[in-house]
Design a protein around this motif. Structure first.
Motif, PDB file in Angstrom:
ATOM      1  N   ASP A  55       0.847  -1.190   0.000  1.00 12.89           N
ATOM      2  CA  ASP A  55       0.000   0.000   0.000  1.00 12.89           C
ATOM      3  C   ASP A  55       0.890   1.250   0.000  1.00 12.89           C
ATOM      4  N   GLY A  58       2.249   1.952  -3.388  1.00 17.39           N
ATOM      5  CA  GLY A  58       1.201   2.538  -4.233  1.00 17.39           C
ATOM      6  C   GLY A  58       0.988   4.007  -3.916  1.00 17.39           C
ATOM      7  N   ILE A  59       0.917   4.340  -2.640  1.00 15.19           N
ATOM      8  CA  ILE A  59       0.709   5.738  -2.243  1.00 15.19           C
ATOM      9  C   ILE A  59       1.904   6.594  -2.690  1.00 15.19           C
ATOM     10  N   GLY A  62       1.765   7.273  -6.333  1.00 12.98           N
ATOM     11  CA  GLY A  62       0.772   8.307  -6.652  1.00 12.98           C
ATOM     12  C   GLY A  62       1.309   9.700  -6.353  1.00 12.98           C
TER      13      GLY A  62
ATOM     14  N   SER B  52      -4.674   2.673  -3.630  1.00 17.25           N
ATOM     15  CA  SER B  52      -3.478   3.211  -2.975  1.00 17.25           C
ATOM     16  C   SER B  52      -2.844   4.312  -3.828  1.00 17.25           C
ATOM     17  N   VAL B  53      -2.703   4.039  -5.114  1.00 20.60           N
ATOM     18  CA  VAL B  53      -2.100   5.032  -6.005  1.00 20.60           C
ATOM     19  C   VAL B  53      -2.949   6.311  -5.995  1.00 20.60           C
ATOM     20  N   ILE B  55      -4.727   7.445  -3.588  1.00 23.07           N
ATOM     21  CA  ILE B  55      -4.503   8.192  -2.335  1.00 23.07           C
ATOM     22  C   ILE B  55      -3.297   9.119  -2.518  1.00 23.07           C
ATOM     23  N   GLY B  56      -2.214   8.567  -3.060  1.00 24.13           N
ATOM     24  CA  GLY B  56      -1.007   9.377  -3.270  1.00 24.13           C
ATOM     25  C   GLY B  56      -1.274  10.543  -4.203  1.00 24.13           C
ATOM     26  N   VAL B  57      -1.976  10.271  -5.301  1.00 21.24           N
ATOM     27  CA  VAL B  57      -2.289  11.352  -6.252  1.00 21.24           C
ATOM     28  C   VAL B  57      -3.164  12.408  -5.567  1.00 21.24           C
ATOM     29  N   MET B  59      -3.306  13.255  -2.512  1.00 24.11           N
ATOM     30  CA  MET B  59      -2.507  14.064  -1.586  1.00 24.11           C
ATOM     31  C   MET B  59      -1.645  15.065  -2.343  1.00 24.11           C
ATOM     32  N   ALA B  60      -1.016  14.593  -3.423  1.00 29.11           N
ATOM     33  CA  ALA B  60      -0.129  15.481  -4.193  1.00 29.11           C
ATOM     34  C   ALA B  60      -0.914  16.617  -4.850  1.00 29.11           C
ATOM     35  N   LEU B  61      -2.197  16.378  -5.103  1.00 27.90           N
ATOM     36  CA  LEU B  61      -3.003  17.384  -5.811  1.00 27.90           C
ATOM     37  C   LEU B  61      -3.796  18.292  -4.879  1.00 27.90           C
ATOM     38  N   ALA B  84      -5.543  -0.119   1.716  1.00 29.67           N
ATOM     39  CA  ALA B  84      -5.791   1.226   1.173  1.00 29.67           C
ATOM     40  C   ALA B  84      -6.942   1.892   1.928  1.00 29.67           C
ATOM     41  N   SER B  87      -5.441   3.285   5.036  1.00 26.04           N
ATOM     42  CA  SER B  87      -4.672   4.506   4.760  1.00 26.04           C
ATOM     43  C   SER B  87      -5.591   5.685   4.476  1.00 26.04           C
ATOM     44  N   LEU B  91      -5.287   8.948   6.600  1.00 23.53           N
ATOM     45  CA  LEU B  91      -4.734  10.154   5.950  1.00 23.53           C
ATOM     46  C   LEU B  91      -5.815  11.167   5.573  1.00 23.53           C
TER      47      LEU B  91
END
Ligand SMILES: Cc1ncc(C[n+]2csc(CCOP(=O)(O)OP(=O)(O)O)c2C)c(N)n1
Ligand SMILES: [Mg+2]
Lengths: 174, 188
Positions: A55, A58-59, A62, B52-53, B55-57, B59-61, B84, B87, B91
Motif C-alpha cells: 500500500d 502505491g501511495i 501516486g 493506494s495510487v 490516495i497518493g495522487v 494528496m499530491a493534488l 488502502a 490509509s 490520511l
C-alpha cells in the motif's frame, strides 16, 4: 558513547533532510526507530505510517506521479510485501521513487525466521532488475547521507525505483 | 442490475477534467473503450493497488484545481488490498473517491466466485470510518457520482453490478507512455 546504530541513524536523518522530500512514509524497524521519531516531529515533511508496504509503494507512486517527492523507509522483509507493486507498477510505469531499506538477517540477527527472506533478498532484487545499493560498515558513515541524496537523484534521473539498503548491525557482508 | 459498462459510461460523462485510475482486467479495457484520455491512468496489472495510487495522487493534488482523484476498483481488488481503506481513513485525503464495482466475482478471469458474496464492502469501508454510499442501480450511481465529486472526501461508492464483461481489446501499451501522459496531465 554513541553506538554505530546511533551514528548511522543520524546520517540517515541527515541524508533524508538533504533530499527534502514532501512526504516520508514508514513502517518501523527496531534499528531505525530514531529516524522515524525524528520525522514524526518534523514540520518540514509530512510523515505518516502505512499498514503494509505494498500500500505504501502505491501511495508513494501516486505522490510521485502527482509531482511531489516521497521517501519510504521500511525493513527488508517489507520488500517481500511489496515486490509485485515495485516491479509491475513502479518499475513498469517508470515512476521515480527512493526506498530506504534496513537489513535483517546475518550476524547479529536474533530472529529465527527472517533470515530465510533477508538472505536471498539481494538475489531476488537482482533477478527482478530492481536497482539496489547496499551500504554497510565498509562505506564510512559520513558517506551515507550522500548515498541517500544520490539515490534520490538517481531515481529521478533514471525514472525508476531505487533501493538504498543499510546494514546497521555491522559485521560481515551477508 | 446495471453492468460495469453502463456505470462507466455514466462516470465518463462527469470526469473530463478529473484524474481517474482504473484497475487491471476488464475494468480498464471497458474504460479505455469509451475513449482514451490523458486524465486516465490504466493499470495493466498490480491487482488491488489502484486505490493506494489514488490516495497518493489525491494528496499530491491537494493544492491544485482538480476536484477529485477517482480510483475504480473491483470487489476482488479491494479485498486483496484493504490496506488502502486503512490509509484513506488515517490520511483523510479530501480528493479521494473510490468506486468499487462489486459483482461478487472475479469477472475478468471468468466469473469465479469472490469473497464479496458474504462481505458487505460498504460496511467494511464504514468500519474504517469512511463515508460509504451503496448503490444498486444506474440512477443512484449517477447521483452518487455527481454529489461525491462536489463534496470533500474521502468517499467510497460501493456499486453493485451484474457479472457482464464487454469484449474489448487488451491494453498492452507501454506502461511508460500511460504513466507519462497521466503525469503530464496532472503536473502541467
Ligand atoms: C496478484 C494477482 N492475482 C490474480 C490476478 C488475476 N486477475 C486479474 S483481474 C482479476 C479479477 C479481479 O476481480 P475484481 O477486482 O472483482 O474485478 P472484476 O473483474 O470482477 O471487475 C484477477 C483475479 C492478478 N492480476 N494479480
Ligand atoms: Mg469483481
Amino acid at each position: 558513547m554513541a553506538t554505530f546504530r546511533d551514528l548511522a541513524c543520524e546520517e540517515i536523518i541527515k541524508g533524508i533532510e538533504k533530499v527534502n522530500p514532501d512526504y516520508f512514509l514508514s513502517i518501523p524497524c527496531s534499528t531505525v526507530g530514531p529516524v522515524i521519531e525524528h520525522f514524526e516531529k518534523s514540520d518540514k515533511v509530512i510523515s505518516f505510517p502505512v499498514s503494509r508496504e505494498e500500500d505504501g509503494v502505491g501511495i508513494a507512486a501516486g505522490i510521485s506521479l502527482g509531482g511531489k517527492l516521497p521517501i519510504m523507509l521500511i525493513q527488508d522483509t517489507g520488500i517481500g510485501n511489496s515486490i509485485l507493486a515495485i516491479t509491475t507498477f513502479v518499475q513498469a510505469y517508470h515512476v521515480p521513487m527512493l526506498i530506504l531499506v534496513t537489513r535483517r538477517g546475518g550476524f547479529g540477527e536474533i530472529n529465527s525466521a527472517v533470515n530465510l527472506f533477508s538472505e536471498p533478498l539481494p538475489r531476488i532484487l537482482d533477478d527482478a532488475g530492481v536497482k539496489t545499493f547496499k551500504l554497510d560498515y565498509r562505506l564510512p558513515l559520513k558517506e551515507w547521507s550522500t548515498a541517500i541524496t544520490q539515490g534520490a537523484q538517481y531515481a529521478r534521473d533514471t525514472h525508476r525505483p531505487i533501493i538504498v539498503m543499510f546494514n546497521i548491525k555491522g559485521g560481515a557482508e551477508q | 442490475m446495471m453492468s460495469r459498462f453502463d456505470a462507466l459510461k455514466v462516470l465518463f460523462k462527469y470526469t473530463e477534467n478529473i484524474p481517474v485510475i482504473s484497475s487491471c482486467g476488464n475494468t480498464s479495457r471497458e474504460w479505455a473503450s469509451l475513449g482514451r484520455r490523458d486524465n486516465h491512468l490504466y493499470m495493466v496489472d498490480t491487482m488491488g493497488l489502484t486505490p493506494s495510487v489514488a490516495i497518493g495522487v489525491s494528496m499530491a493534488l491537494e493544492d491544485k484545481g482538480f476536484k477529485k482523484c477517482i480510483a475504480i476498483e473491483g470487489d476482488g481488488g479491494v479485498l486483496m488490498n484493504p490496506n488502502a481503506l486503512a490509509s484513506a481513513a488515517y490520511l483523510n485525503p479530501k480528493k479521494w473517491l473510490l468506486i468499487v464495482f462489486d459483482n461478487e466475482c472475479f469477472a475478468s478471469t471468468g466469473g469465479q466466485c469472490s469473497l464479496a458474496g458474504r462481505i458487505n464492502i460498504a460496511q467494511v469501508a464504514q468500519g474504517f470510518n469512511l463515508e460509504a454510499i451503496q448503490v444498486e442501480d444506474l440512477d443512484a450511481f449517477e447521483h452518487a457520482v455527481r454529489t461525491s465529486i462536489e463534496k470533500d472526501g474521502p468517499i467510497v461508492i460501493h456499486a453493485k453490478i451484474n457479472q457482464e464483461n464487454q469484449k474489448n481489446p487488451f491494453i498492452n501499451d507501454d506502461p511508460v507512455v500511460l504513466a507519462h501522459k497521466f503525469s503530464q496531465f496532472l503536473t502541467q
